[in-house]
Design a protein around this motif. Structure first.
Motif, PDB file in Angstrom:
ATOM      1  N   VAL A   1       0.872  -1.176   0.000  1.00  0.00           N
ATOM      2  CA  VAL A   1       0.000   0.000   0.000  1.00  0.00           C
ATOM      3  C   VAL A   1       0.910   1.226   0.000  1.00  0.00           C
ATOM      4  O   VAL A   1       1.872   1.287   0.765  1.00  0.00           O
ATOM      5  N   ALA A   2       0.606   2.180  -0.847  1.00  0.00           N
ATOM      6  CA  ALA A   2       1.433   3.392  -0.910  1.00  0.00           C
ATOM      7  C   ALA A   2       1.420   4.102   0.445  1.00  0.00           C
ATOM      8  O   ALA A   2       0.389   4.165   1.109  1.00  0.00           O
ATOM      9  N   ARG A   3       2.549   4.590   0.833  1.00  0.00           N
ATOM     10  CA  ARG A   3       2.675   5.336   2.086  1.00  0.00           C
ATOM     11  C   ARG A   3       3.110   6.760   1.770  1.00  0.00           C
ATOM     12  O   ARG A   3       3.994   6.985   0.934  1.00  0.00           O
ATOM     13  N   ALA A   4       2.507   7.695   2.441  1.00  0.00           N
ATOM     14  CA  ALA A   4       2.879   9.105   2.269  1.00  0.00           C
ATOM     15  C   ALA A   4       4.214   9.354   2.961  1.00  0.00           C
ATOM     16  O   ALA A   4       4.584   8.650   3.904  1.00  0.00           O
ATOM     17  N   GLU A   5       4.896  10.350   2.501  1.00  0.00           N
ATOM     18  CA  GLU A   5       6.125  10.769   3.170  1.00  0.00           C
ATOM     19  C   GLU A   5       5.754  11.301   4.557  1.00  0.00           C
ATOM     20  O   GLU A   5       4.650  11.814   4.755  1.00  0.00           O
ATOM     21  N   PRO A   6       6.656  11.196   5.528  1.00  0.00           N
ATOM     22  CA  PRO A   6       6.366  11.720   6.860  1.00  0.00           C
ATOM     23  C   PRO A   6       6.021  13.207   6.810  1.00  0.00           C
ATOM     24  O   PRO A   6       6.690  13.981   6.117  1.00  0.00           O
ATOM     25  N   HIS A   7       4.993  13.590   7.520  1.00  0.00           N
ATOM     26  CA  HIS A   7       4.573  14.995   7.600  1.00  0.00           C
ATOM     27  C   HIS A   7       5.128  15.548   8.917  1.00  0.00           C
ATOM     28  O   HIS A   7       4.598  15.278   9.991  1.00  0.00           O
TER      29      HIS A   7
END
Length: 186
Positions: free
Chosen positions: A174-180
């Protein structure tokens, strides 16, 4: 696999073969779980293991009924049709449920138990097993009658229900967003 590979490979598995997880493997998973850190080294976890399919079905039915009977929220509304399906099992027909329980309701119990759950899930991935935390089951597992069946002491609480089994097929990443990052004070 090296540790970073295990972190990247771990998936929420929702389709399992009927093969049961054997006792030595479950004990190895529990040994991994108890290596987790805990607040003030309290090590507050206990474990209830369920491999009886009739109990898993009954617990699933109870969880679905409680979710459908609760005031609607975005999640229950989204899953309402699935929860009404008599054939849907909240444990996805996994052969093993490991419930990580807290001894009491202390302030850090949930964090401690979820840290143990993460260790368990990473160890399972490394062993070729699939896992999935089942938030749908928490309310049912904390009902007095089910707690008694699972021998969870009354001041205790079921925190992290984790299904474990042999995946029936690989699960795509599953695609993961970059850390915010909200802030970084230096």
């Amino acid at each position: 696999m090296n540790f970073n590979d295990v972190i990247s490979a771990r998936r929420a598995v929702r389709s399992f073969t009927p093969k049961k997880v054997d006792d030595p493997t479950i004990r190895a998973l529990l040994r991994a779980a108890v290596q987790a850190p805990s607040a003030m080294n309290a090590q507050p976890w206990h474990f209830a293991i369920v491999q009886d399919t009739s109990k898993l079905k009954r617990y699933s039915d109870r969880a679905k009924a409680l979710l459908l009977d609760a005031p609607p929220d975005a999640k229950s509304t989204h899953y309402e049709q699935m929860l009404r399906d008599a054939h849907f099992n909240v444990f996805y027909d996994a052969t093993t449920l490991i419930v990580i329980c807290g001894k009491d309701r202390s302030p850090y119990i949930e964090a401690d138990c979820w840290l143990a759950a993460q260790n368990l899930m990473l160890a399972a991935c490394d062993m070729g097993l699939g896992t999935c935390p089942i938030g749908f089951a928490i309310r049912a597992l904390n009902n007095r009658d089910i707690k008694e069946e699972l021998q969870i002491p009354l001041p205790g609480v079921a925190v992290a229900p984790i299904i474990v089994g042999y995946p029936s097929a690989p699960v795509a990443p599953v695609a993961r967003a970059e850390p915010h990052v909200l802030s970084w004070a230096r």
